[in-house]
Design a protein around this motif. Structure first.
Motif, PDB file in Angstrom:
ATOM      1  N   THR A 101      43.605  26.592  27.442  1.00 37.18           N
ATOM      2  CA  THR A 101      44.256  25.392  28.002  1.00 37.18           C
ATOM      3  C   THR A 101      43.215  24.439  28.603  1.00 37.18           C
ATOM      4  O   THR A 101      43.392  23.233  28.610  1.00 37.18           O
ATOM      5  CB  THR A 101      45.279  25.770  29.092  1.00 37.18           C
ATOM      6  N   ALA A 102      42.091  24.990  29.100  1.00 36.62           N
ATOM      7  CA  ALA A 102      40.998  24.128  29.592  1.00 36.62           C
ATOM      8  C   ALA A 102      39.707  24.668  28.987  1.00 36.62           C
ATOM      9  O   ALA A 102      39.432  25.858  29.096  1.00 36.62           O
ATOM     10  CB  ALA A 102      40.931  24.196  31.118  1.00 36.62           C
ATOM     11  N   LEU A 103      38.945  23.777  28.333  1.00 34.40           N
ATOM     12  CA  LEU A 103      37.719  24.264  27.680  1.00 34.40           C
ATOM     13  C   LEU A 103      36.758  24.849  28.710  1.00 34.40           C
ATOM     14  O   LEU A 103      36.168  25.889  28.514  1.00 34.40           O
ATOM     15  CB  LEU A 103      37.032  23.114  26.950  1.00 34.40           C
ATOM     16  N   TYR A 104      36.613  24.124  29.817  1.00 33.68           N
ATOM     17  CA  TYR A 104      35.757  24.600  30.917  1.00 33.68           C
ATOM     18  C   TYR A 104      36.223  23.922  32.191  1.00 33.68           C
ATOM     19  O   TYR A 104      36.998  22.955  32.149  1.00 33.68           O
ATOM     20  CB  TYR A 104      34.266  24.297  30.641  1.00 33.68           C
ATOM     21  N   GLN A 105      35.752  24.416  33.285  1.00 37.97           N
ATOM     22  CA  GLN A 105      36.103  23.775  34.561  1.00 37.97           C
ATOM     23  C   GLN A 105      34.828  23.470  35.329  1.00 37.97           C
ATOM     24  O   GLN A 105      33.887  24.273  35.333  1.00 37.97           O
ATOM     25  CB  GLN A 105      36.962  24.733  35.395  1.00 37.97           C
ATOM     26  N   ARG A 106      34.811  22.299  35.940  1.00 37.81           N
ATOM     27  CA  ARG A 106      33.662  21.944  36.781  1.00 37.81           C
ATOM     28  C   ARG A 106      33.985  22.405  38.199  1.00 37.81           C
ATOM     29  O   ARG A 106      35.014  22.040  38.755  1.00 37.81           O
ATOM     30  CB  ARG A 106      33.465  20.426  36.739  1.00 37.81           C
ATOM     31  N   MET A 107      33.149  23.272  38.760  1.00 38.31           N
ATOM     32  CA  MET A 107      33.397  23.801  40.092  1.00 38.31           C
ATOM     33  C   MET A 107      32.988  22.751  41.134  1.00 38.31           C
ATOM     34  O   MET A 107      32.189  21.863  40.842  1.00 38.31           O
ATOM     35  CB  MET A 107      32.609  25.100  40.330  1.00 38.31           C
ATOM     36  N   PRO A 108      33.486  22.869  42.363  1.00 40.15           N
ATOM     37  CA  PRO A 108      33.114  21.888  43.400  1.00 40.15           C
ATOM     38  C   PRO A 108      31.602  21.808  43.610  1.00 40.15           C
ATOM     39  O   PRO A 108      31.080  20.732  43.957  1.00 40.15           O
ATOM     40  CB  PRO A 108      33.814  22.421  44.655  1.00 40.15           C
ATOM     41  N   ASP A 109      30.886  22.904  43.379  1.00 35.53           N
ATOM     42  CA  ASP A 109      29.431  22.860  43.584  1.00 35.53           C
ATOM     43  C   ASP A 109      28.697  22.433  42.317  1.00 35.53           C
ATOM     44  O   ASP A 109      27.471  22.541  42.231  1.00 35.53           O
ATOM     45  CB  ASP A 109      28.915  24.239  44.036  1.00 35.53           C
ATOM     46  N   GLY A 110      29.419  21.964  41.291  1.00 36.27           N
ATOM     47  CA  GLY A 110      28.779  21.441  40.089  1.00 36.27           C
ATOM     48  C   GLY A 110      28.593  22.461  38.991  1.00 36.27           C
ATOM     49  O   GLY A 110      28.225  22.107  37.871  1.00 36.27           O
ATOM     50  N   ARG A 111      28.839  23.706  39.257  1.00 30.70           N
ATOM     51  CA  ARG A 111      28.654  24.713  38.218  1.00 30.70           C
ATOM     52  C   ARG A 111      29.817  24.654  37.210  1.00 30.70           C
ATOM     53  O   ARG A 111      30.870  24.078  37.487  1.00 30.70           O
ATOM     54  CB  ARG A 111      28.561  26.111  38.839  1.00 30.70           C
ATOM     55  N   ILE A 112      29.601  25.296  36.052  1.00 31.75           N
ATOM     56  CA  ILE A 112      30.601  25.268  34.985  1.00 31.75           C
ATOM     57  C   ILE A 112      31.285  26.643  34.921  1.00 31.75           C
ATOM     58  O   ILE A 112      30.607  27.676  34.909  1.00 31.75           O
ATOM     59  CB  ILE A 112      29.945  24.988  33.611  1.00 31.75           C
ATOM     60  N   GLY A 113      32.590  26.635  34.896  1.00 32.75           N
ATOM     61  CA  GLY A 113      33.339  27.891  34.850  1.00 32.75           C
ATOM     62  C   GLY A 113      34.215  27.971  33.604  1.00 32.75           C
ATOM     63  O   GLY A 113      34.754  26.965  33.157  1.00 32.75           O
ATOM     64  N   ASN A 114      34.300  29.157  33.036  1.00 31.14           N
ATOM     65  CA  ASN A 114      35.229  29.428  31.910  1.00 31.14           C
ATOM     66  C   ASN A 114      36.182  30.532  32.350  1.00 31.14           C
ATOM     67  O   ASN A 114      35.763  31.495  33.012  1.00 31.14           O
ATOM     68  CB  ASN A 114      34.472  29.910  30.684  1.00 31.14           C
ATOM     69  N   SER A 115      37.436  30.376  31.959  1.00 34.99           N
ATOM     70  CA  SER A 115      38.435  31.371  32.365  1.00 34.99           C
ATOM     71  C   SER A 115      38.810  32.260  31.173  1.00 34.99           C
ATOM     72  O   SER A 115      38.953  31.765  30.045  1.00 34.99           O
ATOM     73  CB  SER A 115      39.667  30.616  32.895  1.00 34.99           C
ATOM     74  N   TYR A 116      38.966  33.565  31.436  1.00 32.63           N
ATOM     75  CA  TYR A 116      39.305  34.536  30.377  1.00 32.63           C
ATOM     76  C   TYR A 116      40.472  35.403  30.857  1.00 32.63           C
ATOM     77  O   TYR A 116      40.568  35.712  32.057  1.00 32.63           O
ATOM     78  CB  TYR A 116      38.117  35.459  30.070  1.00 32.63           C
ATOM     79  N   THR A 117      41.332  35.757  29.915  1.00 33.06           N
ATOM     80  CA  THR A 117      42.424  36.685  30.249  1.00 33.06           C
ATOM     81  C   THR A 117      42.114  38.044  29.614  1.00 33.06           C
ATOM     82  O   THR A 117      41.787  38.109  28.424  1.00 33.06           O
ATOM     83  CB  THR A 117      43.771  36.161  29.705  1.00 33.06           C
ATOM     84  N   LEU A 118      42.213  39.087  30.426  1.00 35.66           N
ATOM     85  CA  LEU A 118      41.958  40.446  29.939  1.00 35.66           C
ATOM     86  C   LEU A 118      43.291  41.173  29.792  1.00 35.66           C
ATOM     87  O   LEU A 118      44.108  41.168  30.717  1.00 35.66           O
ATOM     88  CB  LEU A 118      41.093  41.221  30.941  1.00 35.66           C
ATOM     89  N   HIS A 119      43.520  41.750  28.616  1.00 33.60           N
ATOM     90  CA  HIS A 119      44.712  42.578  28.394  1.00 33.60           C
ATOM     91  C   HIS A 119      44.224  44.007  28.277  1.00 33.60           C
ATOM     92  O   HIS A 119      43.537  44.344  27.295  1.00 33.60           O
ATOM     93  CB  HIS A 119      45.429  42.181  27.110  1.00 33.60           C
ATOM     94  N   LEU A 120      44.545  44.836  29.254  1.00 34.41           N
ATOM     95  CA  LEU A 120      44.083  46.233  29.249  1.00 34.41           C
ATOM     96  C   LEU A 120      45.281  47.170  29.115  1.00 34.41           C
ATOM     97  O   LEU A 120      46.253  47.038  29.872  1.00 34.41           O
ATOM     98  CB  LEU A 120      43.325  46.558  30.540  1.00 34.41           C
ATOM     99  N   GLN A 121      45.192  48.065  28.166  1.00 32.33           N
ATOM    100  CA  GLN A 121      46.288  49.025  27.942  1.00 32.33           C
ATOM    101  C   GLN A 121      45.723  50.438  28.050  1.00 32.33           C
ATOM    102  O   GLN A 121      44.769  50.780  27.351  1.00 32.33           O
ATOM    103  CB  GLN A 121      46.864  48.822  26.551  1.00 32.33           C
ATOM    104  N   ASN A 122      46.297  51.208  28.955  1.00 31.98           N
ATOM    105  CA  ASN A 122      45.860  52.594  29.147  1.00 31.98           C
ATOM    106  C   ASN A 122      46.739  53.496  28.293  1.00 31.98           C
ATOM    107  O   ASN A 122      47.934  53.626  28.525  1.00 31.98           O
ATOM    108  CB  ASN A 122      45.986  52.967  30.626  1.00 31.98           C
ATOM    109  N   ARG A 123      46.156  54.155  27.270  1.00 28.91           N
ATOM    110  CA  ARG A 123      46.949  55.005  26.376  1.00 28.91           C
ATOM    111  C   ARG A 123      46.999  56.445  26.861  1.00 28.91           C
ATOM    112  O   ARG A 123      47.583  57.294  26.208  1.00 28.91           O
ATOM    113  CB  ARG A 123      46.327  54.997  24.989  1.00 28.91           C
ATOM    114  N   ASP A 124      46.357  56.684  27.973  1.00 29.00           N
ATOM    115  CA  ASP A 124      46.274  58.045  28.484  1.00 29.00           C
ATOM    116  C   ASP A 124      47.461  58.343  29.394  1.00 29.00           C
ATOM    117  O   ASP A 124      48.114  57.429  29.887  1.00 29.00           O
ATOM    118  CB  ASP A 124      44.967  58.203  29.264  1.00 29.00           C
ATOM    119  N   ARG A 125      47.705  59.641  29.603  1.00 29.38           N
ATOM    120  CA  ARG A 125      48.770  60.024  30.530  1.00 29.38           C
ATOM    121  C   ARG A 125      48.279  60.055  31.962  1.00 29.38           C
ATOM    122  O   ARG A 125      49.024  60.416  32.857  1.00 29.38           O
ATOM    123  CB  ARG A 125      49.328  61.387  30.143  1.00 29.38           C
TER     124      ARG A 125
END
Ligand code: SF4
Ligand code: SF4
Length: 441
Positions: free
Chosen positions: A331-355
């Protein structure tokens, strides 16, 4: 029509024991819980298949395929070796049909001589009532393979069962009643697909239930002279649940239940003749040829069966309990942080197949100069559960090129030896965009 009462003999008592062991297994499995998890449960709504301690998810259907391939090869192997042993000895269709028929004979008052000449109306009604009650019990256990039997009974007790579960129970009960009470071995005779291709799996050296025509023919009553050993009593036909005459040779309908062997051996004993006019033997043996157990097709099926079992065991041993996907937030290619740095956002999908629950630490391996920011780290993933989390990768403007690989490493805190690596990409503004922003500033 029920077949005549089975004759007590060696195979009959063996089969009775085998039937009860199989029924006990089928009835016990849905109730067994190991550390709160079912032994076998095909949980279709949750899309989880619980099989002997493993939880198989839809992404891992190759496990189910391996199990099915191994079962099919086992069927091929044992059919080539010993004919339709599955049909006569282990198939639930045969086992339950036998039990239903046994209950009917008992209620209707069958004796050693066979069925009573006339069955009282109340006995017929009682037979069907017993079959329906038995079907309800069988159906409950069948459902137990698809839905927790404890939850199902709990819903019944609290009357929250008027919906699909109750309808399903009634439907399965009706199917069991029709199938085991009324259809019985007619299914084996006309409808079972396995019966159709068994002839391809058999060869003359496979063990089958066979009549020794050389010894039995010409058949005839005892008193007649120059007759074979078959006294033409017809008992082998009367006890056959599929209604065939094994004296006509091996037939598609024979399920190798061995009831004709016991019946004929009883007759042979009474008339003072050698047993095993009908016996478990190969057609080659009947022609006086040697029967080899280890034949090419038996060896090939056996080797393939062992190979599929090894493949299954190796796949299970290599299985990583964590399934994970890293998705860049588009939805956003990158974000400019207040201190000028560049941020990218990632979504992690974790599935535990163990009991068991697992705790995973996430770290960033590349870009080396970037920083990983996660709301929660390490992440706890509950047993057979799924967690979705968002993380940020932040880098100094101009430090990381757009398109540079971002490498996440997930480490199980209980097993740091097997880290899992997932890659994505970093998106940063082009340098001239940066400069424009600097001048504008
Ligand atoms: S022929 Fe014998 S073994 Fe085959 S189905 Fe009939 S009774 Fe069973
Ligand atoms: S039971 Fe034996 S003796 Fe009687 S008809 Fe069958 S094969 Fe012949």
């Amino acid at each position: 029509m029920l077949a005549a009462r089975p004759v007590q003999g060696f195979f009959r008592s063996l089969r009775t024991r085998a039937n009860w062991i199989l029924i006990a297994i089928l009835f016990v499995v849905p109730w067994v819980r190991i550390a709160g998890e079912p032994l076998i449960l095909l949980d279709i709504p949750q899309r989880q298949f619980h099989v002997f301690g493993m939880v198989i998810f839809p992404q891992e259907l190759f496990f189910l395929w391996l199990i099915l391939v191994a079962l099919a090869l086992a069927l091929f192997f044992f059919t080539a070796l010993a004919g339709r042993v599955w049909c006569g000895w282990a198939c639930p269709q045969t086992v339950f049909s036998d039990v239903y028929a046994g209950v009917a004979r008992r209620i209707q008052g069958w004796t050693r001589a066979g069925a009573p000449r006339r069955v009282a109306r109340w006995r017929s009604v009682a037979t069907h009532a017993a079959w329906i009650a038995m079907s309800a019990v069988v159906a409950l256990h069948v459902i137990g393979y698809f839905h927790s039997v404890y939850d199902f009974l709990g819903a019944l007790a609290t009357r929250h069962w008027a919906g699909a579960s109750a309808a399903f129970w009634i439907a399965v009960t009706a199917v069991c009643y029709l199938d085991f009470g009324l259809v019985r071995q007619t299914w084996c005779k006309y409808l079972c697909p396995y019966a159709r291709f068994q002839s391809v799996l058999l060869d003359p050296e496979s063990l089958v239930v066979a009549y020794d025509a050389g010894r039995g023919e010409p058949r005839g009553k005892r008193a007649a002279r120059h007759k074979g050993d078959c006294v033409d009593c017809g008992l082998c036909v009367a006890v056959c649940p599929t209604g065939i005459d094994i004296r006509k040779g091996l037939q598609l309908e024979c399920i190798s239940c061995t009831q004709c062997i016991d019946a004929c051996n009883g007759v042979m004993a009474r008339v003072g003749r050698v047993p095993n006019l009908i016996a478990y033997r190969s057609l080659a043996a009947l022609e006086g040829r040697r029967t080899r157990l280890l034949r090419p097709r038996v060896v090939v099926y056996g080797v393939l069966l062992i190979a599929s079992c090894i493949a299954f065991a190796a796949t299970v041993a290599q299985r990583n309990p964590l399934s994970l996907e890293v998705e860049r937030n588009r939805t956003a290619l990158y974000q400019r942080m207040p201190d000028g740095r560049i941020g990218n956002s990632y979504t992690l999908h974790l599935q535990n197949r163990d009991r068991r629950q697992h705790v995973y630490r996430i770290r960033l391996e590349a870009p080396a100069s970037a920083q990983l920011v996660a709301g929660v780290n390490p992440l706890l993933i509950p047993a057979t559960g799924t967690v979705t989390a968002s993380v940020f990768v932040i880098a100094e403007a101009g430090d990381v090129e757009s398109g540079a690989p971002v490498r996440f490493v997930f480490e199980d805190l209980e097993n740091l030896d097997r880290p899992i690596v997932r890659e994505s990409t970093f998106v940063a503004p082009a340098h001239d965009e940066d400069e424009e922003e600097v001048h504008a500033g």
